[in-house]
Motif scaffolding. Structure first.
Motif, mmCIF file in Angstrom:
data_model
loop_
_atom_site.group_PDB
_atom_site.id
_atom_site.type_symbol
_atom_site.label_atom_id
_atom_site.label_comp_id
_atom_site.label_asym_id
_atom_site.label_seq_id
_atom_site.Cartn_x
_atom_site.Cartn_y
_atom_site.Cartn_z
ATOM 1 N N ILE A 1 0.841 -1.203 0.000
ATOM 2 C CA ILE A 1 0.000 0.000 0.000
ATOM 3 C C ILE A 1 0.875 1.252 0.000
ATOM 4 N N TYR A 2 1.926 1.228 0.797
ATOM 5 C CA TYR A 2 2.872 2.338 0.896
ATOM 6 C C TYR A 2 3.525 2.613 -0.455
ATOM 7 N N LEU A 3 4.001 1.574 -1.113
ATOM 8 C CA LEU A 3 4.668 1.725 -2.405
ATOM 9 C C LEU A 3 3.690 2.132 -3.502
ATOM 10 N N THR A 4 2.478 1.616 -3.448
ATOM 11 C CA THR A 4 1.474 1.980 -4.448
ATOM 12 C C THR A 4 1.125 3.458 -4.357
ATOM 13 N N ALA A 5 0.957 3.953 -3.145
ATOM 14 C CA ALA A 5 0.670 5.379 -2.948
ATOM 15 C C ALA A 5 1.804 6.229 -3.503
ATOM 16 N N TYR A 6 3.033 5.778 -3.246
ATOM 17 C CA TYR A 6 4.180 6.537 -3.757
ATOM 18 C C TYR A 6 4.230 6.500 -5.285
ATOM 19 N N ASP A 7 4.026 5.329 -5.874
ATOM 20 C CA ASP A 7 4.090 5.197 -7.331
ATOM 21 C C ASP A 7 3.033 6.062 -8.019
ATOM 22 N N ILE A 8 1.862 6.161 -7.423
ATOM 23 C CA ILE A 8 0.804 6.993 -7.995
ATOM 24 C C ILE A 8 1.259 8.444 -8.088
ATOM 25 N N LEU A 9 1.843 8.948 -7.012
ATOM 26 C CA LEU A 9 2.325 10.330 -7.014
ATOM 27 C C LEU A 9 3.529 10.498 -7.936
ATOM 28 N N PHE A 10 4.363 9.468 -7.998
ATOM 29 C CA PHE A 10 5.545 9.510 -8.850
ATOM 30 C C PHE A 10 5.157 9.645 -10.322
ATOM 31 N N PHE A 11 4.240 8.799 -10.779
ATOM 32 C CA PHE A 11 3.821 8.855 -12.174
ATOM 33 C C PHE A 11 2.903 10.045 -12.442
ATOM 34 N N ASN A 12 2.221 10.520 -11.415
ATOM 35 C CA ASN A 12 1.380 11.701 -11.577
ATOM 36 C C ASN A 12 2.206 12.920 -11.967
ATOM 37 N N ALA A 13 3.441 12.995 -11.464
ATOM 38 C CA ALA A 13 4.325 14.112 -11.818
ATOM 39 C C ALA A 13 4.619 14.115 -13.313
ATOM 40 N N PHE A 14 4.753 12.923 -13.897
ATOM 41 C CA PHE A 14 5.004 12.841 -15.336
ATOM 42 C C PHE A 14 3.733 13.114 -16.135
ATOM 43 N N GLY B 1 4.906 16.204 -17.169
ATOM 44 C CA GLY B 1 5.905 15.637 -18.058
ATOM 45 C C GLY B 1 7.280 15.550 -17.427
ATOM 46 N N ALA B 2 7.332 15.509 -16.099
ATOM 47 C CA ALA B 2 8.608 15.527 -15.379
ATOM 48 C C ALA B 2 8.881 14.189 -14.705
ATOM 49 N N TRP B 3 10.095 13.679 -14.915
ATOM 50 C CA TRP B 3 10.550 12.499 -14.185
ATOM 51 C C TRP B 3 11.359 12.974 -12.999
ATOM 52 N N ILE B 4 10.942 12.565 -11.808
ATOM 53 C CA ILE B 4 11.594 13.020 -10.591
ATOM 54 C C ILE B 4 13.064 12.610 -10.557
ATOM 55 N N TYR B 5 13.347 11.414 -11.042
ATOM 56 C CA TYR B 5 14.723 10.923 -11.040
ATOM 57 C C TYR B 5 15.300 10.987 -12.452
ATOM 58 N N PRO B 6 16.474 11.586 -12.619
ATOM 59 C CA PRO B 6 17.101 11.699 -13.941
ATOM 60 C C PRO B 6 17.266 10.356 -14.642
ATOM 61 N N LEU B 7 17.405 9.276 -13.869
ATOM 62 C CA LEU B 7 17.579 7.951 -14.449
ATOM 63 C C LEU B 7 16.427 7.599 -15.378
ATOM 64 N N TYR B 8 15.194 7.965 -14.981
ATOM 65 C CA TYR B 8 14.021 7.639 -15.786
ATOM 66 C C TYR B 8 13.984 8.425 -17.083
ATOM 67 N N GLN B 9 14.675 9.553 -17.127
ATOM 68 C CA GLN B 9 14.678 10.372 -18.332
ATOM 69 C C GLN B 9 15.445 9.721 -19.480
ATOM 70 N N VAL B 10 16.446 8.919 -19.155
ATOM 71 C CA VAL B 10 17.296 8.322 -20.194
ATOM 72 C C VAL B 10 16.834 6.926 -20.593
ATOM 73 N N LEU B 11 15.795 6.414 -19.951
ATOM 74 C CA LEU B 11 15.297 5.077 -20.251
ATOM 75 C C LEU B 11 14.045 5.141 -21.120
ATOM 76 N N ASN B 12 13.821 4.112 -21.918
ATOM 77 C CA ASN B 12 12.558 4.023 -22.641
ATOM 78 C C ASN B 12 11.535 3.350 -21.728
ATOM 79 N N TRP B 13 10.293 3.228 -22.230
ATOM 80 C CA TRP B 13 9.234 2.751 -21.347
ATOM 81 C C TRP B 13 9.444 1.306 -20.908
ATOM 82 N N PHE B 14 10.028 0.495 -21.750
ATOM 83 C CA PHE B 14 10.270 -0.893 -21.360
ATOM 84 C C PHE B 14 11.197 -0.963 -20.149
ATOM 85 N N TYR B 15 12.298 -0.229 -20.204
ATOM 86 C CA TYR B 15 13.260 -0.266 -19.107
ATOM 87 C C TYR B 15 12.763 0.489 -17.883
ATOM 88 N N ARG B 16 11.896 1.464 -18.095
ATOM 89 C CA ARG B 16 11.287 2.147 -16.949
ATOM 90 C C ARG B 16 10.417 1.179 -16.155
#
Length: 214
Positions: free
Chosen positions: A142-155, A159-174
């Motif tokens: 539940i804790y991780l799901t709540a976080y993931d919702i907010l994480f993807f909501n930012a994108f 259109g912003a990825w909170i972590y630079p790592l996600y910016q250089v990956l395609n959707w498969f690797y994300r």
């Protein structure tokens, strides 16, 4: 987090991502869990002093142990290992140089390095009782799901990825990174369950040997 002066840097990532979504970093969530856990421990000690007993109320012990085992241990271990592994591979993917202008290295170490030292000490001096594995993993999920919702909501919204790592990956690797990270955190929960009794000091284990899992 409230005292960071973002005006010290004119970097795009610092102003448009870090400043705007500063409360959505998993490191901040983990640090908040640690603060809540600390406050719970202090509450337990105060209750002991007020009642002049070395035996705490069972409910406060249950709350304390549940926070530590379900959120504190797996979250802290993940934050430290994930941050420094990526940092050593390519620091730009997790902590660009521009970030150090607003976040000094001592703060970085306090939230990514010192926390693992505190974790080991806590496990060494305190014997934590684990609840049913299904209950602990459910709380973590539940804790991780709540976080993931907010994480993807930012994108989705900015259109912003909170972590630079996600910016250089395609959707498969994300998605692969997300699944791997989630699986790893669940694995850390089970690891903590296995190490709980083994890391407790011998004398302390004798004192608490009658404490059973609930």
């Amino acid at each position: 987090m409230t005292q960071i002066d973002y005006n010290k840097s004119d970097d795009h990532y610092v102003h448009n991502v870090m400043k705007k979504f500063k409360w959505r970093y998993f490191t901040g969530w983990n640090f908040t869990v640690q603060i809540i856990y600390f406050m719970t421990c202090v509450t337990e000690d105060i209750m002991r002093l007020m009642k002049h007993t070395s035996v705490p109320n069972d409910w406060i012990r249950r709350v304390k142990d549940f926070i530590f085992t379900s959120l504190f241990f797996p979250g802290t271990l993940f934050v430290t290992l994930m941050f420094w592994i990526v940092y050593l591979i390519d620091r730009k993917l997790v902590c660009p140089v521009a970030v150090e202008v607003v976040v000094p290295s001592w703060i970085n170490h306090s939230i990514h390095t010192v926390i693992i030292v505190v974790l080991v000490i806590e496990m060494r001096i305190t014997r934590h009782r684990y609840s049913k594995r299904s209950l602990g993993l459910a709380a973590l999920a539940i804790y991780l799901t709540a976080y993931d919702i907010l994480f993807f909501n930012a994108f989705i919204t900015d259109g912003a990825w909170i972590y630079p790592l996600y910016q250089v990956l395609n959707w498969f690797y994300r998605m692969l990174l997300l699944v791997t990270s989630t699986t790893t955190i669940f694995g850390f929960y089970i690891l903590g369950e296995c190490l709980s009794d083994k890391l407790v000091g011998y004398q302390l284990q004798r004192i608490n040997e009658k404490i059973n899992s609930y």
